[in-house]
Design an enzyme around this catalytic site. Structure first.
Site, PDB file in Angstrom:
ATOM      1  CG  ASP A 196     -10.022   4.436   1.525  1.00 49.95           C
ATOM      2  OD1 ASP A 196      -8.949   3.830   1.597  1.00 49.95           O
ATOM      3  OD2 ASP A 196     -10.522   4.798   0.439  1.00 49.95           O
TER       4      ASP A 196
ATOM      5  N   GLY B 118       0.807  -1.206   0.000  1.00 53.28           N
ATOM      6  CA  GLY B 118       0.000   0.000   0.000  1.00 53.28           C
ATOM      7  C   GLY B 118       0.839   1.253   0.000  1.00 53.28           C
ATOM      8  N   GLY B 119       0.144   2.378  -0.050  1.00 49.29           N
ATOM      9  CA  GLY B 119       0.840   3.652  -0.071  1.00 49.29           C
ATOM     10  C   GLY B 119       1.496   3.981   1.250  1.00 49.29           C
ATOM     11  CG  MET B 120       0.196   5.839   3.978  1.00 54.44           C
ATOM     12  SD  MET B 120      -0.879   6.722   5.099  1.00 54.44           S
ATOM     13  CE  MET B 120      -1.188   8.197   4.132  1.00 54.44           C
TER      14      MET B 120
ATOM     15  CG  ASN C 276       4.394  -2.839   2.064  1.00 58.82           C
ATOM     16  OD1 ASN C 276       3.713  -2.132   1.327  1.00 58.82           O
ATOM     17  ND2 ASN C 276       5.718  -2.772   2.081  1.00 58.82           N
ATOM     18  CB  VAL C 277      -1.161  -6.476   4.108  1.00 62.37           C
ATOM     19  CG1 VAL C 277      -1.859  -7.546   4.939  1.00 62.37           C
ATOM     20  CG2 VAL C 277      -1.773  -5.113   4.399  1.00 62.37           C
TER      21      VAL C 277
END
Length: 674
Positions: free
Chosen positions: A141, A27-29, A31-32
């Protein structure tokens, strides 16, 4: 001490507990990752702030808010947070791992989704968001990419306020993600206050996409899409799919109204409206029109260069064309290098699109739907209804679908016939009267009918040893034998009375009889046995004492009695059944022919006649369920029998949506006409 790796690699042990297995998303902020919990031996999803952002105070604050908000929300349709910690200064969050696609992929792969299934999916999402809003948590979101589905089709909402995938269109403000532009409310695109109604707008867009397979607005840039959300009407659903009723389209229109005041006041209100949207009674509903106009002046997004917004408005003919930039200046400003990263994605999507056989559909899962709803679902999926067979079922309610042939989710050609197996309900068996029979005979008789049998003993002088004193399920009741266990009480003899010795006094000792009123027969018999009393049992109806409990004793409670005396116990058979039969007349009302009343006539009457629905409430019926539903073409009498043992009954008769009878029925009422 081990040092934190610059990259979280497979096999890395996070927090001395979570071993990284694979990357689930970037992601932009944050990670998973997929990880193994080596203590609890289960797979989990671990969200970790990107290494290059671990010192960004705004990102850390958002991460902490998400962890706090999600951990406070315990709901089966919200991803659970198991643990929050840091590993060598790097914050991480451990969450429930949901194995399955996100809603975006599910819609892409299964569109068109049957309307009842769309509502089932949205109900889970709305239920979760209702809880979030009760806790004053606004998601901000909401989009299909943040809604996961497990292998059983259960919904799980994730990402409360952080991590937007890099390949998604997003509007940013000082490098903080506000949400995917395809699902953002007009007030969000203007940089205004985000409220619960903003989430409701996003939910309306998600519902639109689930119904059509695509989002309502697209554009060349995020700003172009944002302008459409702020200014353009939502494209008509019914023009795209005539099977969508107006009531269902109205749910989308109200949820996505430009002015938040015109949207639903709460998620619960939206859910209630959605759940009744397929009801035939709403078939003639008018299209929803908002009461507040969209008069707000379009504002420039705070995070966007004003000239970029002006350029977008110029494309719509709403502003002057800005000064042209040089080629290299444009490259520097838009950082166009990221476009190249999208080409592989576009190539994969194009391949998937071309590989799909558009003449194939999947059989919808209609198990446990009513026969009518199942047929509607099949037809809306492009399939035909085949043979409808009926059979008894102890697991599926009467009138609902047990199974289909072909089975649910099977790929078939459009137009193929799907056969339905519909439940006739359980095969009810009348309970026989086995009181007075020997246990072996009674047990054999009940087992032959499919009942399970248990037995226990009780002392009695009324019945010979081995005979049945009572049965737990009253004789004559109709029940599902396969799911019913009947307990039989078997008589045993009282212990022999000791003979008085010649030297003892001939006078017996006396004692006061206990109050056995309201006790069970078994308890009363046990008491009598302990006091060495003989027992005689009689039965009678009672409005106040439950069946099987003691109404009274003879002698009465408090009387002086002696060992060997006979105690007569009167046991309740329950309230005596009271039935009231009444006749009601419903007048036929012919449709008016004048032009001034043609509109109201069409809504209140049809070519079939007056639509009459009867609701009754008594011992066996609830006023919330329809008792009879029919059309009449002349004045019609209805004779109805009410069981009013437990209190007063009620009746309500509605003719063409107008209540014509609304009465209370008591046990003293006699036959009469109305």
């Amino acid at each position: 001490m081990r040092r934190m790796a610059r990259v979280i690699n497979k096999g890395y042990l996070l927090g001395d507990r979570y071993r990284i297995v694979d990357t689930l998303g970037e992601g932009g902020m944050a990670n998973v990752y997929l990880a193994d919990d080596i203590i609890l031996k289960r797979q989990v999803a671990v969200k970790i702030i990107r290494l290059d952002l671990q010192k960004d105070s705004q990102v850390l604050a958002r991460f902490q808010r998400e962890a706090l908000a999600t951990s406070e929300l315990s709901h089966p349709n919200i991803v659970s947070v198991f643990d929050v910690g840091t590993d060598h200064g790097l914050p991480y969050m451990v969450m429930e791992y949901v194995k399955g696609p996100d809603l975006k992929d599910y819609i892409r792969e299964n569109s068109p989704i049957p309307l009842p299934q769309v509502i089932k999916i949205m109900d889970q999402i709305l239920s979760a968001m209702e809880l979030a809003h009760k806790h004053n948590v606004i998601h901000r979101d909401l989009k299909p990419q943040n809604i996961l589905m497990d292998e059983k089709g259960n919904i799980k909402i994730a990402d409360f306020g952080i991590a937007v995938a890099l390949n998604q269109s997003a509007i940013t403000q000082t490098n903080s993600v506000l949400g995917s532009v395809h699902y953002m409310s007009p007030e969000q695109t203007r940089g205004g206050m985000v409220t619960k109604q903003s989430d409701i707008y996003s939910l309306g867009i998600i519902l639109y996409e689930a119904l059509t397979g695509h989002v309502p607005f697209n554009g060349e840039t995020p700003v172009a899409i944002a302008l459409k959300h702020a200014e353009d009407d939502i494209p008509s659903l019914r023009k795209q799919n005539k099977a969508i009723p107006q009531a269902l389209e109205n749910v989308v229109l109200k949820a996505t109204a430009k002015d938040p005041r015109d949207r639903y006041a709460s998620v619960a209100e939206m859910k209630a409206d959605l759940d009744s949207s397929l009801d035939p009674s709403r078939a003639g509903e008018a299209i929803y029109r908002p009461s507040h106009g969209n008069n707000d002046e379009t504002k420039i997004l705070p995070a966007l260069n004003g000239k970029v917004m002006q350029a977008e408005k110029a494309k719509e003919g709403k502003a002057e064309e800005p000064k042209k930039r040089s080629f290299w200046a444009s490259i520097k400003k838009y950082k166009w290098w990221w476009i190249g990263s999208l080409f592989p994605v576009f190539a994969i999507l194009l391949f998937m699109f071309l590989a799909v056989d558009h003449n194939n559909v999947r059989v919808p899962d209609v198990v446990n739907m009513t026969e009518k709803a199942a047929k509607t679902s099949l037809k809306s999926s492009g399939l035909a209804v085949g043979a409808v067979k009926r059979t008894y079922s102890s697991d599926v309610k009467k009138g609902k679908v047990i199974s289909t042939t072909p089975k649910a989710n099977s790929p078939v050609d459009k137009g193929k016939k799907v056969n339905l197996l519909v439940s006739k309900g359980p095969n009810l068996t009348k309970v026989p009267d086995v009181e007075g029979l020997y246990l072996s005979i009674a047990k054999k008789k009940l087992n032959k009918l499919g009942f399970k049998v248990k037995s226990r003993e009780a002392p009695s002088n009324e019945y010979l040893p081995g005979l049945i004193i009572s049965q737990s399920v009253k004789a004559g009741r109709k029940v599902d034998a396969s799911k019913t266990t009947i307990t039989l009480v078997v008589a045993v003899a009282l212990e022999d009375q000791p003979k008085p010795s010649s030297s003892s006094s001939s006078k017996k000792a006396t004692f006061k009889l206990a109050d056995l009123t309201g006790k069970s027969l078994e308890d009363a018999q046990s008491y009598a046995k302990s006091k060495k009393l003989n027992v005689k049992v009689e039965k009678d109806h009672s409005d106040s004492v439950d069946s099987g409990d003691v109404i009274s004793t003879d002698p009465a409670a408090g009387s002086e009695v002696s060992e060997g005396d006979t105690l007569t116990i009167t046991v309740s058979k329950g309230a005596e059944k009271k039935e009231v039969k009444k006749t009601f007349t419903v007048d036929y009302q012919a449709a008016e022919s004048s032009s001034s009343s043609s509109e109201s006539s069409s809504s209140s009457s049809s070519s079939q006649g007056n639509h009459v629905r009867i609701y009754i409430q008594d011992d066996n019926h609830s006023l919330g369920n329809i008792y009879r539903d029919l059309y009449i073409t002349k004045d019609t009498d209805f004779t109805i029998t009410f069981s009013v043992t437990k209190g007063d009954g009620k009746i309500k008769i509605v003719r063409d949506d107008q209540t014509v009878v609304d009465e209370t029925i008591s046990a003293d009422d006699s036959e009469s006409g109305n």
